[in-house]
Design an enzyme around this catalytic site. Structure first.
Site, PDB file in Angstrom:
ATOM      1  N   ARG A 196      47.357  33.184  15.375  1.00 43.78           N
ATOM      2  CA  ARG A 196      47.546  31.833  14.845  1.00 43.78           C
ATOM      3  C   ARG A 196      48.881  31.835  14.128  1.00 43.78           C
ATOM      4  NH1 ARG A 196      46.406  27.706  10.846  1.00 43.78           N
ATOM      5  NH2 ARG A 196      45.994  29.171   9.146  1.00 43.78           N
ATOM      6  N   ARG A 233      49.546  35.360  12.150  1.00 49.49           N
ATOM      7  CA  ARG A 233      48.540  36.430  12.028  1.00 49.49           C
ATOM      8  C   ARG A 233      47.914  36.700  13.384  1.00 49.49           C
ATOM      9  NH1 ARG A 233      43.792  34.318  14.359  1.00 49.49           N
ATOM     10  NH2 ARG A 233      42.828  32.684  13.137  1.00 49.49           N
ATOM     11  N   ARG A 252      45.577  21.810   9.646  1.00 44.87           N
ATOM     12  CA  ARG A 252      44.671  22.271   8.595  1.00 44.87           C
ATOM     13  C   ARG A 252      45.231  21.857   7.248  1.00 44.87           C
ATOM     14  NH1 ARG A 252      42.579  28.430  10.282  1.00 44.87           N
ATOM     15  NH2 ARG A 252      41.821  27.838  12.323  1.00 44.87           N
ATOM     16  N   GLU A 271      41.771  26.684   6.607  1.00 44.20           N
ATOM     17  CA  GLU A 271      40.685  26.006   7.301  1.00 44.20           C
ATOM     18  C   GLU A 271      39.722  25.338   6.310  1.00 44.20           C
ATOM     19  OE1 GLU A 271      38.345  28.669   9.648  1.00 44.20           O
ATOM     20  OE2 GLU A 271      38.241  27.197  11.263  1.00 44.20           O
ATOM     21  N   CYS A 310      34.883  35.288  16.552  1.00 49.46           N
ATOM     22  CA  CYS A 310      34.796  33.875  16.933  1.00 49.46           C
ATOM     23  C   CYS A 310      35.526  33.679  18.257  1.00 49.46           C
ATOM     24  CB  CYS A 310      35.430  33.001  15.855  1.00 49.46           C
ATOM     25  SG  CYS A 310      35.412  31.246  16.267  1.00 49.46           S
ATOM     26  N   THR A 370      37.108  31.306  19.393  1.00 48.35           N
ATOM     27  CA  THR A 370      38.375  30.560  19.311  1.00 48.35           C
ATOM     28  C   THR A 370      39.569  31.497  19.155  1.00 48.35           C
ATOM     29  OG1 THR A 370      38.270  30.360  16.899  1.00 48.35           O
ATOM     30  CG2 THR A 370      37.277  28.575  18.180  1.00 48.35           C
ATOM     31  N   ARG A 413      43.017  41.435  10.118  1.00 45.42           N
ATOM     32  CA  ARG A 413      43.909  40.318  10.342  1.00 45.42           C
ATOM     33  C   ARG A 413      45.267  40.842   9.899  1.00 45.42           C
ATOM     34  NH1 ARG A 413      41.336  35.021  10.728  1.00 45.42           N
ATOM     35  NH2 ARG A 413      39.802  35.397  12.368  1.00 45.42           N
ATOM     36  N   GLU A 446      36.610  38.036   8.649  1.00 47.26           N
ATOM     37  CA  GLU A 446      35.994  37.529   9.890  1.00 47.26           C
ATOM     38  C   GLU A 446      36.195  38.513  11.047  1.00 47.26           C
ATOM     39  OE1 GLU A 446      36.730  33.383  10.780  1.00 47.26           O
ATOM     40  OE2 GLU A 446      36.660  33.810  12.914  1.00 47.26           O
TER      41      GLU A 446
HETATM   42  P1  ADP Z   1      43.419  32.228   9.342  1.00 48.90           P
HETATM   43  O1  ADP Z   1      44.827  31.948   9.558  1.00 48.90           O
HETATM   44  O2  ADP Z   1      43.200  33.649   8.992  1.00 48.90           O
HETATM   45  O3  ADP Z   1      42.609  31.755  10.478  1.00 48.90           O
HETATM   46  P2  ADP Z   1      43.080  30.237   7.145  1.00 48.90           P
HETATM   47  O4  ADP Z   1      43.243  28.950   7.843  1.00 48.90           O
HETATM   48  O5  ADP Z   1      41.907  30.324   6.210  1.00 48.90           O
HETATM   49  O6  ADP Z   1      42.831  31.493   8.076  1.00 48.90           O
HETATM   50  O7  ADP Z   1      44.403  30.568   6.347  1.00 48.90           O
HETATM   51  C1  ADP Z   1      44.491  31.693   5.537  1.00 48.90           C
HETATM   52  C2  ADP Z   1      45.476  31.513   4.406  1.00 48.90           C
HETATM   53  O8  ADP Z   1      46.797  31.451   4.918  1.00 48.90           O
HETATM   54  C3  ADP Z   1      45.272  30.241   3.584  1.00 48.90           C
HETATM   55  O9  ADP Z   1      45.496  30.519   2.224  1.00 48.90           O
HETATM   56  C4  ADP Z   1      46.366  29.349   4.109  1.00 48.90           C
HETATM   57  O10 ADP Z   1      46.779  28.355   3.190  1.00 48.90           O
HETATM   58  C5  ADP Z   1      47.467  30.359   4.336  1.00 48.90           C
HETATM   59  N1  ADP Z   1      48.530  29.878   5.236  1.00 48.90           N
HETATM   60  C6  ADP Z   1      48.418  29.533   6.532  1.00 48.90           C
HETATM   61  N2  ADP Z   1      49.604  29.165   7.044  1.00 48.90           N
HETATM   62  C7  ADP Z   1      50.497  29.269   6.026  1.00 48.90           C
HETATM   63  C8  ADP Z   1      51.896  29.041   5.915  1.00 48.90           C
HETATM   64  N3  ADP Z   1      52.633  28.633   6.946  1.00 48.90           N
HETATM   65  N4  ADP Z   1      52.467  29.270   4.709  1.00 48.90           N
HETATM   66  C9  ADP Z   1      51.758  29.704   3.651  1.00 48.90           C
HETATM   67  N5  ADP Z   1      50.451  29.944   3.703  1.00 48.90           N
HETATM   68  C10 ADP Z   1      49.817  29.739   4.870  1.00 48.90           C
HETATM   69  N1  ARG Z   2      32.329  28.652  12.897  1.00 47.81           N
HETATM   70  C1  ARG Z   2      33.117  27.534  12.463  1.00 47.81           C
HETATM   71  C2  ARG Z   2      32.802  26.331  13.330  1.00 47.81           C
HETATM   72  O1  ARG Z   2      32.131  26.493  14.332  1.00 47.81           O
HETATM   73  C3  ARG Z   2      34.612  27.835  12.521  1.00 47.81           C
HETATM   74  C4  ARG Z   2      35.164  28.035  13.893  1.00 47.81           C
HETATM   75  C5  ARG Z   2      36.647  28.303  14.004  1.00 47.81           C
HETATM   76  N2  ARG Z   2      37.211  28.938  12.861  1.00 47.81           N
HETATM   77  C6  ARG Z   2      37.105  30.241  12.587  1.00 47.81           C
HETATM   78  N3  ARG Z   2      37.560  30.646  11.424  1.00 47.81           N
HETATM   79  N4  ARG Z   2      36.660  31.099  13.440  1.00 47.81           N
HETATM   80  O2  ARG Z   2      33.218  25.243  12.998  1.00 47.81           O
END
Ligand code: ADP
Ligand code: ARG
Length: 346
Positions: free
Chosen positions: A267, A113, A296, A301, A258, A260, A216, A212
Site C-alpha cells: 500500500r 508498506r 482513508r 483505515e 486479509c 485485500t 509490515r 495484522e
Molecule cells: P496500513 O497501511 O498498514 O494498511 P493504516 O491505514 O492503518 O494501515 O495506516 C497506518 C498508519 O500509517 C496510520 O497512522 C496512517 O495515518 C499512517 N499513514 C499512512 N499513509 C501515510 C502518509 N502518507 N504519511 C504519514 N502517515 C501515513
Molecule cells: N476486515 C475489514 C473489513 O472487512 C477490513 C478489510 C480491509 N482492511 C484491512 N486492514 N485488511 O472491512
C-alpha cells in the site's frame, strides 16, 4: 460446534462475504478445517460479528486459500478485479512518471508498506501463542543484518509505557492497540505479547511485528519523493529476505491474512491536502475510486480526513506489479490535484 445453516446478514450489510456466500458455496465449505485448525466459522467470524465489514473474511494459513477457495476466490477476484496469477515483482522506479507541480504542492508525506508472513507458520488468525513468539524471535534475529542506514531499535509492545505508545501512534509510526475487525479475526489474542515496532534511528524505516501480518515493512518520509521512499523500502526488504523466508505462491503472490493485501501486499499512500474537494467527501471518494485509488482518513483505515488532508493509496494489489501500481497512483494523484485546483472554492 460448527454453524449448520447458511448464515444470514442484515439488509444494511454490504460485505463481500455476504455477496459471495451463496447456498452452493456454503454447501462446499461448511464444516471444513485446515491442518492448523482454522475452520469455516473462523474464516467468516469477523464478517459475521462486524456486519459493517467491507470484506468480512481473514485467512488463517496458506491452506485457507485453497481449502476455502469456493468462497475466497470470488472475493479475491471481486476486490482485485482478477483472480491472479500474480506477475513477477517489479520495484524499479526508473520509468515512473513525475508528480505535477500542483500535486507536489499538496502532498505532505509518503508512506509505502508491504505485508509479509513467514513460510512454515500459520498466519496471525490461526497462529499459536508459542509460534507467535517464535516469529518475533526470527524477525528480531534478522534485524542486525539491516544496512547501516536502516539500523535502529526494536521496541516490544509489552511493557511500552502508554504515553510512548500513544505518541508513536499519533506520529503514524505504530499500529493502534484496538481494532474490532482484527479482534473478531483472532488477531488480537494474547495482545500485546510478541508484538513490536522496529524503528530506524532516523524514523524513515520501520517494521511492525505481529500485527495484522507478521511483518509490515514500511518506509515513510515527508514530501512526495516516491522513488526515494521505494529505495529505502527495497533496501530493507532485500536485507530481510536474505534471512527470512516469506510465504508466497505463484498465483496469489505474497500471502497475507486479509485477501485485500495479496499480490504485492503493497500500500503506497500519500497524505494529500485537497481543501476544495474536501467539501464533498462522497464525490472525492467516487472520483478516487474511478482512478483505482482509495481514500482513508489522516490516522489510517477507519479514521476521518482532517483539515482537508486525506490518505490516498492504491486499492489493487494482486495481478499488478509494484511499478504499475505506483504509476497509477502518481497519475491518479496528479489528476486529483488538478480537480482540486479547478474546483470552485467555498
Ligand atoms: P496500513 O497501511 O498498514 O494498511 P493504516 O491505514 O492503518 O494501515 O495506516 C497506518 C498508519 O500509517 C496510520 O497512522 C496512517 O495515518 C499512517 N499513514 C499512512 N499513509 C501515510 C502518509 N502518507 N504519511 C504519514 N502517515 C501515513
Ligand atoms: N476486515 C475489514 C473489513 O472487512 C477490513 C478489510 C480491509 N482492511 C484491512 N486492514 N485488511 O472491512
Amino acid at each position: 460446534m460448527g454453524i449448520s445453516e447458511l448464515p444470514t446478514f442484515s439488509d444494511a450489510c454490504a460485505s463481500l462475504l455476504k455477496k459471495h456466500l451463496t447456498q452452493t458455496v456454503w454447501e462446499e465449505i461448511r464444516g471444513l478445517k485446515t491442518a492448523s485448525g482454522y475452520t469455516t466459522e473462523a474464516l467468516m467470524r469477523s464478517g459475521l460479528e462486524q456486519p459493517d465489514s467491507a470484506i468480512g473474511i481473514y485467512a488463517g494459513d496458506a491452506e485457507s486459500y485453497t481449502l476455502f477457495a469456493p468462497l475466497i476466490d470470488p472475493i479475491i477476484a471481486h476486490y482485485h478485479g482478477n483472480p491472479g496469477p500474480h506477475p513477477k515483482h517489479d520495484l524499479s522506479t526508473e520509468t515512473l512518471p513525475f508528480l505535477s507541480p500542483m500535486a507536489k504542492a499538496r502532498v505532505l508525506s509518503t508512506r509505502i508498506r508491504v505485508g509479509r508472513n513467514l513460510a512454515g507458520f500459520p498466519l496471525g488468525p490461526a497462529i499459536t501463542q508459542e509460534q507467535r513468539h517464535e516469529v518475533e524471535r526470527l524477525i528480531t534475529q534478522a534485524l542486525p543484518h539491516l544496512p547501516e542506514a536502516l539500523k535502529g531499535t526494536y521496541h516490544p509492545l509489552s511493557g511500552m509505557p502508554e504515553t510512548v505508545r500513544d505518541d508513536l501512534v499519533a506520529r503514524h509510526l505504530l499500529f493502534k492497540s484496538t481494532d474490532r475487525f482484527l479482534t473478531s479475526a483472532g488477531l488480537m489474542r494474547h495482545w500485546p505479547e510478541a508484538r513490536g515496532l522496529f524503528l530506524s534511528h532516523d524514523e524513515r524505516f520501520s517494521i511492525w511485528v505481529n500485527e495484522e501480518d507478521q511483518l509490515r515493512i514500511i518506509a515513510l518520509e515527508k514530501g512526495g519523493e516516491i522513488a526515494e521512499v521505494i529505495a529505502c523500502l527495497t533496501q530493507g526488504i532485500a536485507a530481510l529476505s536474505r534471512h527470512l523466508s516469506f510465504l508466497a505462491t505463484k498465483r496469489l503472490g505474497y500471502l497475507t491474512s486479509c485477501p485485500t493485501n495479496l499480490g504485492t501486499a503493497m500500500r503506497a499512500s500519500v497524505h494529500m491536502a485537497l481543501h476544495a474537494l474536501a467539501a464533498d467527501e462522497a464525490t472525492l471518494k467516487k472520483n478516487a475510486a474511478a482512478l483505482g485509488l482509495q481514500v482513508r482518513g489522516i490516522h489510517g483505515e477507519h479514521s476521518q480526513g482532517q483539515g482537508g488532508v486525506y490518505d490516498i493509496s492504491n486499492r489493487r494489489r494482486l495481478g499488478i506489479t509494484e511499478r504499475e501500481s505506483l504509476t497509477r497512483l502518481i497519475e491518479g494523484i496528479n489528476c486529483l490535484a488538478e480537480m482540486d485546483e479547478r474546483h470552485p472554492r467555498p
